[in-house]
Design an enzyme around this catalytic site. Structure first.
Site, PDB file in Angstrom:
ATOM      1  N   ASP A 150       0.816  -1.219   0.000  1.00 40.03           N
ATOM      2  CA  ASP A 150       0.000   0.000   0.000  1.00 40.03           C
ATOM      3  C   ASP A 150       0.850   1.270   0.000  1.00 40.03           C
ATOM      4  OD1 ASP A 150       0.964  -0.434   2.554  1.00 40.03           O
ATOM      5  OD2 ASP A 150      -0.975  -0.624   3.507  1.00 40.03           O
ATOM      6  N   ASP A 164      -7.111  -2.103  14.465  1.00 40.39           N
ATOM      7  CA  ASP A 164      -8.516  -2.441  14.189  1.00 40.39           C
ATOM      8  C   ASP A 164      -8.628  -3.736  13.369  1.00 40.39           C
ATOM      9  OD1 ASP A 164      -7.676  -1.635  11.686  1.00 40.39           O
ATOM     10  OD2 ASP A 164      -9.102   0.020  11.465  1.00 40.39           O
ATOM     11  N   HIS A 206      -6.953  -4.561  10.612  1.00 40.43           N
ATOM     12  CA  HIS A 206      -6.793  -4.485   9.154  1.00 40.43           C
ATOM     13  C   HIS A 206      -5.464  -5.062   8.686  1.00 40.43           C
ATOM     14  CE1 HIS A 206      -5.009  -0.157   9.523  1.00 40.43           C
ATOM     15  NE2 HIS A 206      -4.015  -0.990   9.309  1.00 40.43           N
ATOM     16  N   GLU A 244      -9.549  -1.663   5.572  1.00 44.13           N
ATOM     17  CA  GLU A 244     -10.197  -1.252   6.812  1.00 44.13           C
ATOM     18  C   GLU A 244     -11.444  -2.102   7.080  1.00 44.13           C
ATOM     19  OE1 GLU A 244      -8.524   0.405   8.618  1.00 44.13           O
ATOM     20  OE2 GLU A 244      -7.896   2.383   7.916  1.00 44.13           O
TER      21      GLU A 244
HETATM   22  C1  GLP Z   1      -0.574   0.633   8.490  1.00 43.25           C
HETATM   23  C2  GLP Z   1      -0.168  -0.254   7.326  1.00 43.25           C
HETATM   24  C3  GLP Z   1      -0.327  -1.727   7.647  1.00 43.25           C
HETATM   25  C4  GLP Z   1       0.354  -2.021   8.980  1.00 43.25           C
HETATM   26  C5  GLP Z   1      -0.282  -1.197  10.075  1.00 43.25           C
HETATM   27  C6  GLP Z   1       0.318  -1.453  11.428  1.00 43.25           C
HETATM   28  O1  GLP Z   1      -1.928   0.803   8.589  1.00 43.25           O
HETATM   29  N1  GLP Z   1      -0.925   0.037   6.164  1.00 43.25           N
HETATM   30  O2  GLP Z   1       0.228  -2.510   6.604  1.00 43.25           O
HETATM   31  O3  GLP Z   1       0.228  -3.393   9.261  1.00 43.25           O
HETATM   32  O4  GLP Z   1      -0.093   0.172   9.742  1.00 43.25           O
HETATM   33  O5  GLP Z   1       1.487  -0.703  11.614  1.00 43.25           O
HETATM   34  P1  GLP Z   1       2.503  -0.934  12.771  1.00 43.25           P
HETATM   35  O6  GLP Z   1       3.263  -2.170  12.410  1.00 43.25           O
HETATM   36  O7  GLP Z   1       3.377   0.273  12.764  1.00 43.25           O
HETATM   37  O8  GLP Z   1       1.726  -1.101  14.015  1.00 43.25           O
END
Ligand code: GLP
Length: 261
Positions: free
Chosen positions: A68, A137, A139, A144
């Site tokens: 993404d 959440d 995802h 989402e």
């Molecule tokens: C973002 C990314 C996800 C990732 C999430 C959690 O939303 N798009 O791919 O898994 O953050 O991030 P973190 O690993 O910093 O908690």
């Protein structure tokens, strides 16, 4: 099948997850790797870099596709996923720049860009191993709550929770992008292997729902239960709300002696 591996520390978790990627590369040097951003896979990337430097792990024939990207951030913006990947991984290994694919945050035709991205993945024969984190959440990528479990790469509006979670990286909340381009849940489920990493107690609820809850579009990570080869790597706090925790640990301990298929 979903397998759960619980480690005492973040570093141990990261090493185990990195070994999965290395195993794929050692059997298929021109593998296609699906990359994720966020703090969770940082240790995994660090370990892959170490393997490249010390053990000769070779990325020269590898192609990567990132999950993404934020809409509106230029590639050199410090919070863009382009920048993140370059700083934390790509610049440290011998990957060919032309083999790196990351969704564009600045295209002026999102729909055709997303279609092209899907076609590129197909052109390379699909993703061999997809690395994933999980949002608080539940995802995966930017799918989402409420995202279709068969969704493809598309433009997505971020949930308020995600904007709040990610605000810590920006000067203020208003600067956090509201839209992103993300691979869909359907796109992710087509990868041959999935490796999810999650650490810290802030992820414990999301992990428990993803691993042991019902499969639901409200927790898009729960769709990984439908995949034939998902490995979930957790540190101790992230595993703290799993009901079947002892069973997962028992399976891992018993593994070396398990009957071979
Ligand atoms: C973002 C990314 C996800 C990732 C999430 C959690 O939303 N798009 O791919 O898994 O953050 O991030 P973190 O690993 O910093 O908690």
């Amino acid at each position: 099948m979903m397998e759960v591996f619980i480690s005492k520390t973040y570093d141990e978790m990261s090493r185990k997850a990195a070994r999965e990627v290395a195993d794929v590369l050692n059997t298929k040097p021109n593998a296609v790797i699906g990359m994720a951003t966020g703090s969770s896979p940082l240790g995994l990337y660090k370990e892959l870099v170490r393997m490249y430097q010390e053990d000769g792990l070779d990325f020269s024939q590898v192609t990567t596709f990132n999950l993404d990207e934020y809409v509106g951030l230029k590639a050199h913006h410090e919070q863009s996923y382009h920048y993140f990947m370059h700083e934390n991984f790509f610049k440290h290994v011998n990957i060919a720049p032309e083999n790196i694919y990351i969704p564009s945050g600045t295209t002026n035709n999102y729909q055709s860009f997303c279609q092209w991205y899907e076609q590129r993945i197909e052109h390379y024969g699909g993703i061999d191993i997809q690395i994933l984190g999980i949002g608080s959440d539940g995802h995966i990528a930017f799918n989402e709550p409420g995202s279709s479990l068969s969704s493809r790469t598309r433009l997505k509006t971020l949930a308020k929770q995600t904007i709040d979670d990610n605000a810590r990286f920006f000067e203020n909340r208003e600067e956090v992008p509201i839209y992103a381009i993300t691979m869909g849940v359907g796109t992710i489920l087509e990868a041959r292997k999935l490796v999810l990493v999650a650490n810290g107690d802030k992820k414990a609820d999301a992990v428990a729902q993803a691993v042991e809850g019902p499969v639901t579009s409200m927790i898009t990570a729960s769709a990984l239960q439908l995949h034939p080869d998902t490995k979930v790597f957790l540190d101790d706090p992230a595993a703290s709300k799993l009901q079947m925790r002892e069973y997962y640990e028992w399976i891992e301990r018993m593994k070396p002696g398990a009957p071979k298929r």
